[in-house]
Design a protein around this motif. Structure first.
Motif, PDB file in Angstrom:
ATOM      1  N   GLY A 177       0.801  -1.220   0.000  1.00  0.00           N
ATOM      2  CA  GLY A 177       0.000   0.000   0.000  1.00  0.00           C
ATOM      3  C   GLY A 177       0.830   1.265   0.000  1.00  0.00           C
ATOM      4  O   GLY A 177       0.328   2.335   0.318  1.00  0.00           O
ATOM      5  N   GLY A 178       2.106   1.159  -0.370  1.00  0.00           N
ATOM      6  CA  GLY A 178       3.021   2.300  -0.308  1.00  0.00           C
ATOM      7  C   GLY A 178       2.980   3.242  -1.491  1.00  0.00           C
ATOM      8  O   GLY A 178       3.705   4.228  -1.510  1.00  0.00           O
ATOM      9  N   GLY A 179       2.165   2.927  -2.500  1.00  0.00           N
ATOM     10  CA  GLY A 179       2.045   3.827  -3.639  1.00  0.00           C
ATOM     11  C   GLY A 179       2.944   3.487  -4.821  1.00  0.00           C
ATOM     12  O   GLY A 179       2.845   4.117  -5.859  1.00  0.00           O
ATOM     13  N   LYS A 180       3.832   2.506  -4.661  1.00  0.00           N
ATOM     14  CA  LYS A 180       4.692   2.096  -5.774  1.00  0.00           C
ATOM     15  C   LYS A 180       4.202   0.757  -6.296  1.00  0.00           C
ATOM     16  O   LYS A 180       3.924  -0.154  -5.528  1.00  0.00           O
ATOM     17  CB  LYS A 180       6.144   1.991  -5.337  1.00  0.00           C
ATOM     18  CG  LYS A 180       6.750   3.332  -4.999  1.00  0.00           C
ATOM     19  CD  LYS A 180       8.231   3.207  -4.752  1.00  0.00           C
ATOM     20  CE  LYS A 180       8.821   4.587  -4.459  1.00  0.00           C
ATOM     21  NZ  LYS A 180      10.258   4.529  -4.269  1.00  0.00           N
ATOM     22  N   TRP A 181       4.098   0.657  -7.624  1.00  0.00           N
ATOM     23  CA  TRP A 181       3.575  -0.531  -8.286  1.00  0.00           C
ATOM     24  C   TRP A 181       4.719  -1.382  -8.811  1.00  0.00           C
ATOM     25  O   TRP A 181       5.633  -0.871  -9.450  1.00  0.00           O
ATOM     26  CB  TRP A 181       2.650  -0.116  -9.422  1.00  0.00           C
ATOM     27  CG  TRP A 181       1.440   0.612  -8.930  1.00  0.00           C
ATOM     28  CD1 TRP A 181       1.384   1.925  -8.552  1.00  0.00           C
ATOM     29  CD2 TRP A 181       0.142   0.083  -8.723  1.00  0.00           C
ATOM     30  NE1 TRP A 181       0.116   2.240  -8.126  1.00  0.00           N
ATOM     31  CE2 TRP A 181      -0.667   1.124  -8.224  1.00  0.00           C
ATOM     32  CE3 TRP A 181      -0.418  -1.174  -8.909  1.00  0.00           C
ATOM     33  CZ2 TRP A 181      -2.010   0.939  -7.924  1.00  0.00           C
ATOM     34  CZ3 TRP A 181      -1.761  -1.348  -8.611  1.00  0.00           C
ATOM     35  CH2 TRP A 181      -2.535  -0.301  -8.117  1.00  0.00           C
ATOM     36  N   PHE A 182       4.642  -2.685  -8.537  1.00  0.00           N
ATOM     37  CA  PHE A 182       5.688  -3.610  -8.954  1.00  0.00           C
ATOM     38  C   PHE A 182       5.068  -4.808  -9.668  1.00  0.00           C
ATOM     39  O   PHE A 182       3.992  -5.270  -9.291  1.00  0.00           O
ATOM     40  CB  PHE A 182       6.484  -4.091  -7.737  1.00  0.00           C
ATOM     41  CG  PHE A 182       7.254  -2.995  -7.067  1.00  0.00           C
ATOM     42  CD1 PHE A 182       8.498  -2.612  -7.533  1.00  0.00           C
ATOM     43  CD2 PHE A 182       6.721  -2.329  -5.976  1.00  0.00           C
ATOM     44  CE1 PHE A 182       9.212  -1.588  -6.911  1.00  0.00           C
ATOM     45  CE2 PHE A 182       7.424  -1.305  -5.348  1.00  0.00           C
ATOM     46  CZ  PHE A 182       8.668  -0.936  -5.828  1.00  0.00           C
ATOM     47  N   PRO A 183       5.770  -5.339 -10.688  1.00  0.00           N
ATOM     48  CA  PRO A 183       5.248  -6.486 -11.431  1.00  0.00           C
ATOM     49  C   PRO A 183       5.474  -7.795 -10.689  1.00  0.00           C
ATOM     50  O   PRO A 183       6.437  -7.945  -9.936  1.00  0.00           O
ATOM     51  CB  PRO A 183       6.063  -6.449 -12.728  1.00  0.00           C
ATOM     52  CG  PRO A 183       7.364  -5.827 -12.337  1.00  0.00           C
ATOM     53  CD  PRO A 183       7.017  -4.819 -11.265  1.00  0.00           C
TER      54      PRO A 183
END
Length: 60
Positions: free
Chosen positions: A23-29
């Motif tokens: 939920g930290g705002g950074k998107w990872f694959p």
């Protein structure tokens, strides 16, 4: 965002997604490793793993 903008999805184990890590705002694959209703487990490409909700993920 209005509900009319929400698209249905047909995710399954092995589906590639991007998720908002912790939920930290950074998107990872990553890849869906487990799926139960709106809860899912994600194995990220960098080796991290997380249990999260479908609302924190998107199709790639």
């Amino acid at each position: 965002m209005s509900l009319s903008n929400v698209r249905p999805y047909a995710w399954a184990i092995g589906t590639r997604v991007e998720c908002n890590f912790q939920g930290g705002g950074k998107w990872f694959p990553g890849v869906i490793a487990s799926l139960a209703g709106e809860s899912l487990g994600v194995n990220y490409d960098d080796g991290d793993k997380e249990k999260t909700k479908t609302g924190r993920c998107r199709s790639t």
